[in-house]
Design a protein around this motif. Sequence first.
Motif, mmCIF file in Angstrom:
data_model
loop_
_atom_site.group_PDB
_atom_site.id
_atom_site.type_symbol
_atom_site.label_atom_id
_atom_site.label_comp_id
_atom_site.label_asym_id
_atom_site.label_seq_id
_atom_site.Cartn_x
_atom_site.Cartn_y
_atom_site.Cartn_z
ATOM 1 N N GLU A 112 -36.744 -62.803 -7.391
ATOM 2 C CA GLU A 112 -37.525 -62.503 -6.188
ATOM 3 C C GLU A 112 -39.003 -62.329 -6.528
ATOM 4 O O GLU A 112 -39.880 -62.731 -5.750
ATOM 5 C CB GLU A 112 -36.975 -61.246 -5.512
ATOM 6 N N ALA A 113 -39.298 -61.750 -7.689
ATOM 7 C CA ALA A 113 -40.696 -61.608 -8.112
ATOM 8 C C ALA A 113 -41.314 -62.982 -8.383
ATOM 9 O O ALA A 113 -42.463 -63.247 -7.996
ATOM 10 C CB ALA A 113 -40.775 -60.731 -9.361
ATOM 11 N N GLU A 158 -45.087 -68.093 -3.811
ATOM 12 C CA GLU A 158 -45.574 -68.108 -2.432
ATOM 13 C C GLU A 158 -47.032 -67.657 -2.316
ATOM 14 O O GLU A 158 -47.575 -67.599 -1.212
ATOM 15 C CB GLU A 158 -44.685 -67.204 -1.570
ATOM 16 N N GLY A 159 -47.658 -67.339 -3.460
ATOM 17 C CA GLY A 159 -49.066 -66.996 -3.445
ATOM 18 C C GLY A 159 -49.379 -65.517 -3.335
ATOM 19 O O GLY A 159 -50.543 -65.130 -3.165
ATOM 20 N N VAL A 160 -48.377 -64.668 -3.411
ATOM 21 C CA VAL A 160 -48.623 -63.233 -3.387
ATOM 22 C C VAL A 160 -49.363 -62.842 -4.664
ATOM 23 O O VAL A 160 -49.067 -63.358 -5.751
ATOM 24 C CB VAL A 160 -47.299 -62.452 -3.273
ATOM 25 N N GLY A 161 -50.326 -61.957 -4.566
ATOM 26 C CA GLY A 161 -51.123 -61.552 -5.708
ATOM 27 C C GLY A 161 -50.288 -60.926 -6.810
ATOM 28 O O GLY A 161 -49.304 -60.223 -6.550
ATOM 29 N N ALA A 162 -50.691 -61.165 -8.066
ATOM 30 C CA ALA A 162 -49.925 -60.683 -9.213
ATOM 31 C C ALA A 162 -49.797 -59.168 -9.214
ATOM 32 O O ALA A 162 -48.742 -58.621 -9.548
ATOM 33 C CB ALA A 162 -50.566 -61.167 -10.512
ATOM 34 N N GLY A 163 -50.864 -58.450 -8.842
ATOM 35 C CA GLY A 163 -50.805 -56.995 -8.813
ATOM 36 C C GLY A 163 -49.799 -56.490 -7.795
ATOM 37 O O GLY A 163 -49.052 -55.538 -8.056
ATOM 38 N N THR A 164 -49.764 -57.135 -6.631
ATOM 39 C CA THR A 164 -48.802 -56.761 -5.591
ATOM 40 C C THR A 164 -47.383 -57.039 -6.045
ATOM 41 O O THR A 164 -46.462 -56.239 -5.822
ATOM 42 C CB THR A 164 -49.100 -57.528 -4.294
ATOM 43 N N VAL A 165 -47.188 -58.178 -6.719
ATOM 44 C CA VAL A 165 -45.854 -58.549 -7.202
ATOM 45 C C VAL A 165 -45.377 -57.555 -8.257
ATOM 46 O O VAL A 165 -44.220 -57.113 -8.240
ATOM 47 C CB VAL A 165 -45.857 -59.977 -7.764
ATOM 48 N N LEU A 218 -47.708 -62.597 -14.993
ATOM 49 C CA LEU A 218 -48.457 -61.391 -14.634
ATOM 50 C C LEU A 218 -49.666 -61.200 -15.557
ATOM 51 O O LEU A 218 -50.724 -60.742 -15.122
ATOM 52 C CB LEU A 218 -47.533 -60.168 -14.695
ATOM 53 N N HIS A 219 -49.511 -61.578 -16.837
ATOM 54 C CA HIS A 219 -50.659 -61.590 -17.747
ATOM 55 C C HIS A 219 -51.729 -62.543 -17.213
ATOM 56 O O HIS A 219 -52.913 -62.185 -17.114
ATOM 57 C CB HIS A 219 -50.236 -62.049 -19.145
ATOM 58 N N ALA A 220 -51.295 -63.751 -16.891
ATOM 59 C CA ALA A 220 -52.237 -64.775 -16.431
ATOM 60 C C ALA A 220 -52.909 -64.368 -15.128
ATOM 61 O O ALA A 220 -54.072 -64.720 -14.894
ATOM 62 C CB ALA A 220 -51.505 -66.110 -16.241
ATOM 63 N N VAL A 226 -48.704 -48.754 -12.591
ATOM 64 C CA VAL A 226 -49.306 -50.054 -12.299
ATOM 65 C C VAL A 226 -50.822 -49.953 -12.272
ATOM 66 O O VAL A 226 -51.528 -50.866 -12.720
ATOM 67 C CB VAL A 226 -48.752 -50.613 -10.974
ATOM 68 N N GLY A 227 -51.327 -48.835 -11.792
ATOM 69 C CA GLY A 227 -52.773 -48.652 -11.744
ATOM 70 C C GLY A 227 -53.425 -48.664 -13.110
ATOM 71 O O GLY A 227 -54.615 -48.981 -13.228
ATOM 72 N N GLY A 228 -52.657 -48.360 -14.151
ATOM 73 C CA GLY A 228 -53.216 -48.336 -15.499
ATOM 74 C C GLY A 228 -52.844 -49.531 -16.354
ATOM 75 O O GLY A 228 -53.153 -49.540 -17.547
ATOM 76 N N LEU A 229 -52.212 -50.533 -15.772
ATOM 77 C CA LEU A 229 -51.750 -51.674 -16.559
ATOM 78 C C LEU A 229 -52.669 -52.884 -16.514
ATOM 79 O O LEU A 229 -52.482 -53.835 -17.252
ATOM 80 C CB LEU A 229 -50.350 -52.108 -16.080
ATOM 81 N N GLY A 230 -53.654 -52.856 -15.654
ATOM 82 C CA GLY A 230 -54.468 -54.044 -15.457
ATOM 83 C C GLY A 230 -55.435 -54.361 -16.573
ATOM 84 O O GLY A 230 -55.836 -55.492 -16.756
ATOM 85 N N SER A 231 -55.858 -53.377 -17.336
ATOM 86 C CA SER A 231 -56.809 -53.627 -18.423
ATOM 87 C C SER A 231 -56.370 -52.855 -19.657
ATOM 88 O O SER A 231 -55.700 -51.825 -19.549
ATOM 89 C CB SER A 231 -58.225 -53.201 -18.025
#
Length: 224
Positions: free
Chosen positions: A80-81, A87-94, A142-144, A187-192
């Motif tokens: 599902e992810a 479908e174009g949903v943003g990676a952060g949202t997914v 998700l990395h990309a 999730v808030g701390g995983l982006g960088s």
Amino acid sequence: MPQTTPRRGGRAREAAVNDSRIFDAARAVFTRDPRAPVAEVAAAAGVGKSALYRRYASKELLLRAVAEDVTRRFVTLIEEAHDALDEGVGAGTVLLQFLTDVVDADLHAVLTATAGLFTPTPSDVRLSRAGAARGEQLVARLHAGGALRADATWNDLNDWVAAIGEVTSFAPERIAPRRRRMVAALVGGLGSAALPLPAPAPAPVDYWPPGLPGFADRDDVPVD
């Protein structure tokens, strides 16, 4: 002539309903006490012990069936992810939705509690391997997409989900909100990756005893 969809027989429907109740009860019982007897699962599921034993002749068979059901549900969430990304949903949202869905499903706890107490079915092993491969692909996407720090691995996600699944409350209605709050903070701390993660990434031996046939070393079971 109009086509009709075959209906499942009454016994098949009843068996499916009973399986769902038994699996839900087994996950709860064996997470709390992995050495609990099958009779305790039957009582929690509201089915007779004899009826449960007719379906699963031993605790080993029940554990194997529960594990395969958990694996199948988990792989469904992985797919599902992937579908959402397609479908174009943003990676952060997914990422947020995927981790929330996994935590809400509460699938990891029973596998952690019962690791090494049963031999997985060949189909479970194949499904688990295929799911892990799809999980690795999801992490790469998700990395990309910039949603996941470059040094975070698929096994890391599993560890964090399992840890969040340990959060509980004496007020049952507060358990899910507390876990979701932790997912959002994670999730808030995983982006960088301001600082590298210490120590090696988790490995199969962390989840299954070495030398015992299972997910970590079943090289005899092909993926497809």
